[in-house]
Design a protein around this motif. Sequence first.
Motif, PDB file in Angstrom:
ATOM      1  N   VAL A 360       0.804  -1.146   0.009  1.00  0.00           N
ATOM      2  CA  VAL A 360      -0.004   0.019  -0.092  1.00  0.00           C
ATOM      3  C   VAL A 360       0.847   1.145   0.015  1.00  0.00           C
ATOM      4  CG1 VAL A 360      -1.745   1.210   1.168  1.00  0.00           C
ATOM      5  CG2 VAL A 360      -1.891  -1.479   1.152  1.00  0.00           C
ATOM      6  N   ARG A 361       0.554   2.258  -0.953  1.00  0.00           N
ATOM      7  CA  ARG A 361       1.064   3.248  -1.066  1.00  0.00           C
ATOM      8  C   ARG A 361       0.243   4.665  -0.806  1.00  0.00           C
ATOM      9  NH1 ARG A 361       6.437   1.746  -3.338  1.00  0.00           N
ATOM     10  NH2 ARG A 361       6.961   3.740  -4.141  1.00  0.00           N
ATOM     11  N   TYR A 362       1.159   5.899  -0.470  1.00  0.00           N
ATOM     12  CA  TYR A 362       0.680   7.048  -0.665  1.00  0.00           C
ATOM     13  C   TYR A 362      -0.220   7.043  -1.888  1.00  0.00           C
ATOM     14  CZ  TYR A 362       2.224   8.253   3.806  1.00  0.00           C
ATOM     15  OH  TYR A 362       3.018   7.911   5.198  1.00  0.00           O
ATOM     16  N   GLY A 363      -1.487   7.549  -2.118  1.00  0.00           N
ATOM     17  CA  GLY A 363      -2.254   7.906  -3.217  1.00  0.00           C
ATOM     18  C   GLY A 363      -3.075   6.790  -3.678  1.00  0.00           C
ATOM     19  N   SER A 364      -2.913   5.655  -2.777  1.00  0.00           N
ATOM     20  CA  SER A 364      -3.769   4.479  -3.174  1.00  0.00           C
ATOM     21  C   SER A 364      -5.271   4.483  -2.539  1.00  0.00           C
ATOM     22  CB  SER A 364      -3.239   3.115  -2.583  1.00  0.00           C
ATOM     23  OG  SER A 364      -1.892   2.777  -2.977  1.00  0.00           O
ATOM     24  N   GLU A 419       3.083  19.164  -1.079  1.00  0.00           N
ATOM     25  CA  GLU A 419       3.415  17.720  -1.507  1.00  0.00           C
ATOM     26  C   GLU A 419       2.035  17.079  -1.259  1.00  0.00           C
ATOM     27  OE1 GLU A 419       6.723  14.047  -0.894  1.00  0.00           O
ATOM     28  OE2 GLU A 419       6.626  15.784   0.337  1.00  0.00           O
ATOM     29  N   PHE A 420       1.434  16.518  -2.482  1.00  0.00           N
ATOM     30  CA  PHE A 420       0.220  15.654  -2.096  1.00  0.00           C
ATOM     31  C   PHE A 420       0.189  14.145  -3.158  1.00  0.00           C
ATOM     32  CE2 PHE A 420      -0.831  20.435  -1.772  1.00  0.00           C
ATOM     33  CZ  PHE A 420      -1.670  20.142  -0.444  1.00  0.00           C
ATOM     34  N   ALA A 421      -0.372  13.345  -2.608  1.00  0.00           N
ATOM     35  CA  ALA A 421      -0.605  12.153  -3.216  1.00  0.00           C
ATOM     36  C   ALA A 421      -1.708  11.741  -3.974  1.00  0.00           C
ATOM     37  CB  ALA A 421      -0.246  10.894  -2.211  1.00  0.00           C
ATOM     38  N   THR A 422      -2.785  12.400  -3.597  1.00  0.00           N
ATOM     39  CA  THR A 422      -4.276  12.339  -4.164  1.00  0.00           C
ATOM     40  C   THR A 422      -4.660  13.047  -5.104  1.00  0.00           C
ATOM     41  OG1 THR A 422      -5.075  13.462  -2.171  1.00  0.00           O
ATOM     42  CG2 THR A 422      -4.721  11.199  -1.663  1.00  0.00           C
ATOM     43  N   TYR A 423      -3.984  14.192  -5.447  1.00  0.00           N
ATOM     44  CA  TYR A 423      -4.485  15.066  -6.430  1.00  0.00           C
ATOM     45  C   TYR A 423      -4.230  14.541  -7.714  1.00  0.00           C
ATOM     46  CZ  TYR A 423      -5.391  19.102  -3.395  1.00  0.00           C
ATOM     47  OH  TYR A 423      -5.794  19.933  -2.369  1.00  0.00           O
ATOM     48  N   GLU A 424      -5.156  14.874  -8.701  1.00  0.00           N
ATOM     49  CA  GLU A 424      -4.905  14.375  -9.992  1.00  0.00           C
ATOM     50  C   GLU A 424      -3.505  15.038 -10.609  1.00  0.00           C
ATOM     51  OE1 GLU A 424      -6.046  12.008 -12.134  1.00  0.00           O
ATOM     52  OE2 GLU A 424      -7.857  11.438 -10.593  1.00  0.00           O
ATOM     53  N   PRO A 425      -2.502  14.473 -11.196  1.00  0.00           N
ATOM     54  CA  PRO A 425      -1.188  14.990 -11.779  1.00  0.00           C
ATOM     55  C   PRO A 425      -1.618  15.937 -12.932  1.00  0.00           C
ATOM     56  CG  PRO A 425      -1.333  12.660 -12.456  1.00  0.00           C
ATOM     57  CD  PRO A 425      -2.505  12.946 -11.458  1.00  0.00           C
ATOM     58  N   ILE A 431       3.591  12.623  -9.752  1.00  0.00           N
ATOM     59  CA  ILE A 431       3.125  12.836  -8.283  1.00  0.00           C
ATOM     60  C   ILE A 431       4.020  11.777  -7.385  1.00  0.00           C
ATOM     61  CG2 ILE A 431       1.384  12.066  -6.535  1.00  0.00           C
ATOM     62  CD1 ILE A 431       0.650  14.573  -8.138  1.00  0.00           C
ATOM     63  N   THR A 432       4.882  12.391  -6.521  1.00  0.00           N
ATOM     64  CA  THR A 432       5.633  11.836  -5.519  1.00  0.00           C
ATOM     65  C   THR A 432       4.959  10.858  -4.599  1.00  0.00           C
ATOM     66  OG1 THR A 432       6.994  13.635  -5.201  1.00  0.00           O
ATOM     67  CG2 THR A 432       7.299  12.096  -3.814  1.00  0.00           C
ATOM     68  N   THR A 433       5.126   9.543  -4.666  1.00  0.00           N
ATOM     69  CA  THR A 433       4.598   8.596  -3.806  1.00  0.00           C
ATOM     70  C   THR A 433       5.622   7.571  -3.150  1.00  0.00           C
ATOM     71  OG1 THR A 433       2.902   6.968  -3.591  1.00  0.00           O
ATOM     72  CG2 THR A 433       4.505   7.114  -5.471  1.00  0.00           C
ATOM     73  N   ARG A 434       5.275   6.902  -1.993  1.00  0.00           N
ATOM     74  CA  ARG A 434       6.007   6.042  -1.239  1.00  0.00           C
ATOM     75  C   ARG A 434       5.242   5.027  -0.512  1.00  0.00           C
ATOM     76  NH1 ARG A 434       6.815  10.972   1.389  1.00  0.00           N
ATOM     77  NH2 ARG A 434       6.327  11.052   3.839  1.00  0.00           N
ATOM     78  N   PRO A 435       5.789   3.995  -0.153  1.00  0.00           N
ATOM     79  CA  PRO A 435       4.977   2.978   0.546  1.00  0.00           C
ATOM     80  C   PRO A 435       4.758   3.621   1.999  1.00  0.00           C
ATOM     81  CG  PRO A 435       6.990   1.840  -0.036  1.00  0.00           C
ATOM     82  CD  PRO A 435       7.185   3.537  -0.450  1.00  0.00           C
ATOM     83  N   HIS A 562      -7.404  -2.870  -2.268  1.00  0.00           N
ATOM     84  CA  HIS A 562      -6.411  -1.773  -2.453  1.00  0.00           C
ATOM     85  C   HIS A 562      -6.348  -1.620  -3.889  1.00  0.00           C
ATOM     86  CE1 HIS A 562      -1.895  -1.309  -3.030  1.00  0.00           C
ATOM     87  NE2 HIS A 562      -2.485  -0.037  -2.673  1.00  0.00           N
ATOM     88  N   VAL A 563      -6.628  -0.330  -4.491  1.00  0.00           N
ATOM     89  CA  VAL A 563      -6.650   0.118  -5.793  1.00  0.00           C
ATOM     90  C   VAL A 563      -5.472   0.991  -6.068  1.00  0.00           C
ATOM     91  CG1 VAL A 563      -7.878   0.889  -7.710  1.00  0.00           C
ATOM     92  CG2 VAL A 563      -9.066  -0.487  -5.996  1.00  0.00           C
ATOM     93  N   ASN A 564      -4.693   0.900  -6.839  1.00  0.00           N
ATOM     94  CA  ASN A 564      -3.506   1.976  -7.381  1.00  0.00           C
ATOM     95  C   ASN A 564      -3.224   1.547  -8.807  1.00  0.00           C
ATOM     96  OD1 ASN A 564      -1.435   3.712  -7.662  1.00  0.00           O
ATOM     97  ND2 ASN A 564      -1.032   3.688  -5.462  1.00  0.00           N
ATOM     98  N   PRO A 565      -3.626   2.296  -9.614  1.00  0.00           N
ATOM     99  CA  PRO A 565      -3.453   1.882 -11.316  1.00  0.00           C
ATOM    100  C   PRO A 565      -2.021   1.976 -11.525  1.00  0.00           C
ATOM    101  CG  PRO A 565      -5.524   3.187 -10.901  1.00  0.00           C
ATOM    102  CD  PRO A 565      -4.900   3.077  -9.539  1.00  0.00           C
ATOM    103  N   SER A 566      -1.301   2.649 -10.771  1.00  0.00           N
ATOM    104  CA  SER A 566       0.233   3.306 -11.158  1.00  0.00           C
ATOM    105  C   SER A 566       1.114   2.149 -10.755  1.00  0.00           C
ATOM    106  CB  SER A 566       0.317   4.532 -10.671  1.00  0.00           C
ATOM    107  OG  SER A 566       0.556   4.438  -9.151  1.00  0.00           O
ATOM    108  N   LEU A 567       0.893   1.416  -9.990  1.00  0.00           N
ATOM    109  CA  LEU A 567       1.521   0.323  -9.482  1.00  0.00           C
ATOM    110  C   LEU A 567       1.169  -1.258 -10.017  1.00  0.00           C
ATOM    111  CD1 LEU A 567       0.955   0.677  -5.668  1.00  0.00           C
ATOM    112  CD2 LEU A 567       2.651   1.574  -7.195  1.00  0.00           C
ATOM    113  N   GLU A 568       2.135  -1.915 -10.216  1.00  0.00           N
ATOM    114  CA  GLU A 568       1.960  -3.124 -10.847  1.00  0.00           C
ATOM    115  C   GLU A 568       1.412  -4.228  -9.828  1.00  0.00           C
ATOM    116  OE1 GLU A 568       5.801  -4.587 -12.297  1.00  0.00           O
ATOM    117  OE2 GLU A 568       5.913  -2.911 -13.966  1.00  0.00           O
ATOM    118  N   LEU A 569       0.558  -5.310 -10.519  1.00  0.00           N
ATOM    119  CA  LEU A 569       0.187  -6.203  -9.738  1.00  0.00           C
ATOM    120  C   LEU A 569       1.072  -7.482  -9.615  1.00  0.00           C
ATOM    121  CD1 LEU A 569      -3.538  -6.598 -11.352  1.00  0.00           C
ATOM    122  CD2 LEU A 569      -2.886  -5.475  -9.456  1.00  0.00           C
ATOM    123  N   PRO A 570       1.184  -8.086  -8.520  1.00  0.00           N
ATOM    124  CA  PRO A 570       1.800  -9.268  -8.380  1.00  0.00           C
ATOM    125  C   PRO A 570       1.782 -10.524  -9.464  1.00  0.00           C
ATOM    126  CG  PRO A 570       0.143  -9.495  -6.864  1.00  0.00           C
ATOM    127  CD  PRO A 570      -0.061  -8.130  -7.457  1.00  0.00           C
TER     128      PRO A 570
END
Length: 784
Positions: A360-364, A419-425, A431-435, A562-570
Motif C-alpha cells: 500500500v502506497r500513498y495515493g492508493s 506535496e500531495f499524493a491524492t491530487y490528479e497530476p 506525483i511523489t509517492t512511497r510505501p 487496495h486500488v492503485n493503477p500506477s502500481l504493478e500487480l503481483p
Amino acid sequence: MASGAALYATSDGLKRRNFGREDSEIEDIISKTSSLNLADRKMKFSDIWATTNENPESSSSDHIAAGQGNSRYGLFNWSSIIILTAISAFVRLYQISKTNYVVWDEAHFGKFGSHYIQHEYYFDVHPPLGKLLVGLSGYLAGYDGSFAFESGHHFPETLNFQFMRTFNAFFGILCTPIAYQTAVLSGFSKPTVWLITLSVVFEMISLTLAKFILLDSMLLFFTVTTFYCLVKLHKLRLESQSLSKRGLLWLAITGVSIGCVCSVKWVGLFITCVVGLYTIFDLYIKYCEFETNQTSFSTYFKHWIARIFTLILIPFTIYLACFKIHFMVLNKSGSGDGSVSSLLQASFENNSIEGGPRTVRYGSMVTMRSHGLSPNLLHSHPSRYPEGSLQQQVTTYGYKDNNNEFLIEFDLESGNNGEFATYEPLEGENITTRPLLDGDIVRFVHKDTGCLLHSHAIPAAISKSQNEVSCYSSLEASDPKDEWILEIQVQEESPDSFFANESKDEVHPISTNFRLKHRVLGCYLATSGYSYPAWGFGQGEVICKHSFVGADKTTWWNVEDHVNPSLELPEKAYMAPKPKFWKEFIMLNYAMMSSNNALLPDPDRFDKLSSEWWQWPILQIGLRMCSWTSTDVKYFLMGNPVVTWGSTALIGCFVIYTIVLLWLWQRQRIVYHGGILDSVFNQYLIQGLAPFVAWLFNYYPFIAMGRVTYLHHYAPALYFGIFVSGFVIEQALKKLPKLIRLISYAVLYAGIIGMFYYLKDFSFGMEGPSINFQHLKLLETWMV
C-alpha cells in the motif's frame, strides 16, 4: 423402666397403668424403626412422591400413575398420545400449500436456506442451526437454491415448497406428544394432562407459524424438549438416580437440547437459564447433604463434574459445531461478505476483494475493515451528526459501496510544502509517492465527499466517554486533527512461499493488522460495538478511544480493497492466510450481537406489524402475515383467546396462590416436614413454580429489551403459561365431586376446541374480501 413405673405407681395407680401402656407403645415404635436408615428413605422417596401426588378425593382411575407398572395406564397414555398427535398433525398440515407464494418471514429464512444450497455466504442475526435445517429441507425437496424468496412472489413449479413447509410443521407437531409426556411426568391427573395437551394442540400462534418456512416451530420444539428434560431430571433427583447411567444419559440429553435451542435463536438462552436455576437448586441440596455427612465429598464433586460436562460443555460444543458447519458449507462469496473478516472473505470462491498491488502506497484507494465488535468497513456519507460537532458522520457498514473508499494522503507538513499524493497530476507532472510504513503520520481523504477523517475532544454520539470521529474540511483547509499515526501490530504470513519476503514494516492489503493513533488526542480509531439510531441508519459507531493495550481488537484495522493503477500487480494471485475458526466464530457472534442491538423501533415510522409486550397476554393486537387484498389468501396471527386469556388470568391466580402458601408457611399453618425434599413441596415445584419461572424468563426479557417486538415472540412463554394454568385448575377442582370435576374439564375442552373452530380461518387462510370475516373480530383492535 420397671423401677420408674413402680415409683410412678405409688402416687397414682391409674396413671401407672397408662404409663405402662405408653411405655409398651414406645418400645414398639423403637423396634419398628431401629432398622431404618437414610438410604432406605432415599430409595423409597419416589414411592412417596407417587403416593402423595394422588388426589385423596378422587379414585385412582382419575390419575396417571407416575411409573409404567400398570399396563392399563400405559395403553391409555399411548392411545392418548396417538390421538392428540394426529389431531395436531391435521390442524397444522391442513391446507398447508393453500398459498403458493412467499408469506411473511419466509422471505428471510427461505432465502437463507437457498444460500446454504448454493454455498453462498450470508449474514443474519440468528445462529445457524434453524437455517441449516431449512436448507436441509430444501435439499431433500430437490430444490436448487435459485429462487430469491421475495415476499409475495409465487414459488416456481420446480420448488417443492409444500415439502419444505411440512418439514417445518413436523417440529410443531412433535411439541404435542412431548407436552403430553411432560404433563404425565410432572404428575398431573389425566383430565389435566388432556387439558394441557389440547391447549398446546389448538394454541393458534404456534399452530399458524408451523404452516410456514420459519424458525419459530424449531425454537419451540427445542424449548419444549429442554423443559421435558428438566422435569425428567427432577424425577431422577427424587429417586436419587442423578449419577446413575440413566441420570447421566438424561443430563447429556438435556445438554444436547440446550445446545440446539441456543443454536436456533439466542432467545433459547431463556429456557437455558431456567435449567441453570434448577441446577443451582439441585447442587444446593447436594451441598446440604454433604454438609450433614449424608454424602461424601467425592460424590458431591462428581455431581459438579457431571453437570459441567453435560450442561455446559455439550451445549457449547453443539453451538460451535453449528458454526463450523456454517463456515464449511458457505464457501462461496455472497451477500454477507461485508460482515466478516478479510481473511475469511479471501478464502471464499469468487470473492470480490480488490487485493491489488501487495504494498500500500500513498495515493492508493483503500477500504479498511475493523477487527472489533462491529467487524465492518470504515464508512462515511454526507449525512451529519444531529448533535455534537454536526460534522459528517463516520460509521462502520456491513455492505460494500463507494462510501467505504478512502484515499491515503501525506501528513499536514508535506501538504504545507505542496506535496500531495491524492491530487490528479497535471500533464507532464509526476506525483511523489512511497510505501505506507509503520510509524508514518497519515491523513485519510473520503473519496466521494473529499473531506478528511477527523477527531476532536467532543463526546461521541453514543459512547459519551470517548471522542467523536467525523469527516471534516478538505485538503486545502486541513488541520493537525486530521492526522493519524500508523502502528503495525501483526503481519499475517501467506502459506505461499512466493510472498514470504514481504517487508514487515510496510502495510499490505489483507495481511497487515494496524492501529491508527490520533496525533493530537492520543486516542485510537476504534469501534464501540454500538449502533447509531435511525439518524445513523443503524450503522456501527466509530469512536476515538484511549487504549493502552495493543491487543485491544476494537482498535485494530486492516486494508481490504487496495486500488492503485500506477502500481504493478503481483505475478501471481495472492494466497491469503487460512482464517482462524475461533477468531471468525467470535467476530461473527459479536456482529450478530451488534446487529441485534440495532433492531430498534423507529419512532418516525409506524410499523403496523409490531406490537408491545403488554399487548400479547391480552391479545389486543394481531399480525397480518401477508397482503390483505381481496384476491389473496390472508393469514392473521392471533392466539386462541380461551388459551391465552385463560393463561393470563390463571398466572395471576398462581401468583396469589403462591403468596398465600408463603403466608401459611410463615404462620406455620402448613408444614413441609421434609423441607426441600418434601413430596408436596416438590409437586408444587415441578407442576407450578418451574413452568411459572419458565414463563417469566421467556416473557420478561421482551419487557426489558428495547428492540422491536412481534406477537410470535410470546409463543414460548405461552407454552409455559399453559402448564401454569393446568396446575391452578387442578388445584381448584381437586376437592370437588368427581362428576363436577369431569363436567368442568369437559367445558374447558369444549371452550378450547370451539374457539379454535370459530377462528380457524385465521390459521387456515381467509379467501375473498376481508369484510366477509369481520364477525371474527372479538376485539375492535384486531385488524382483520
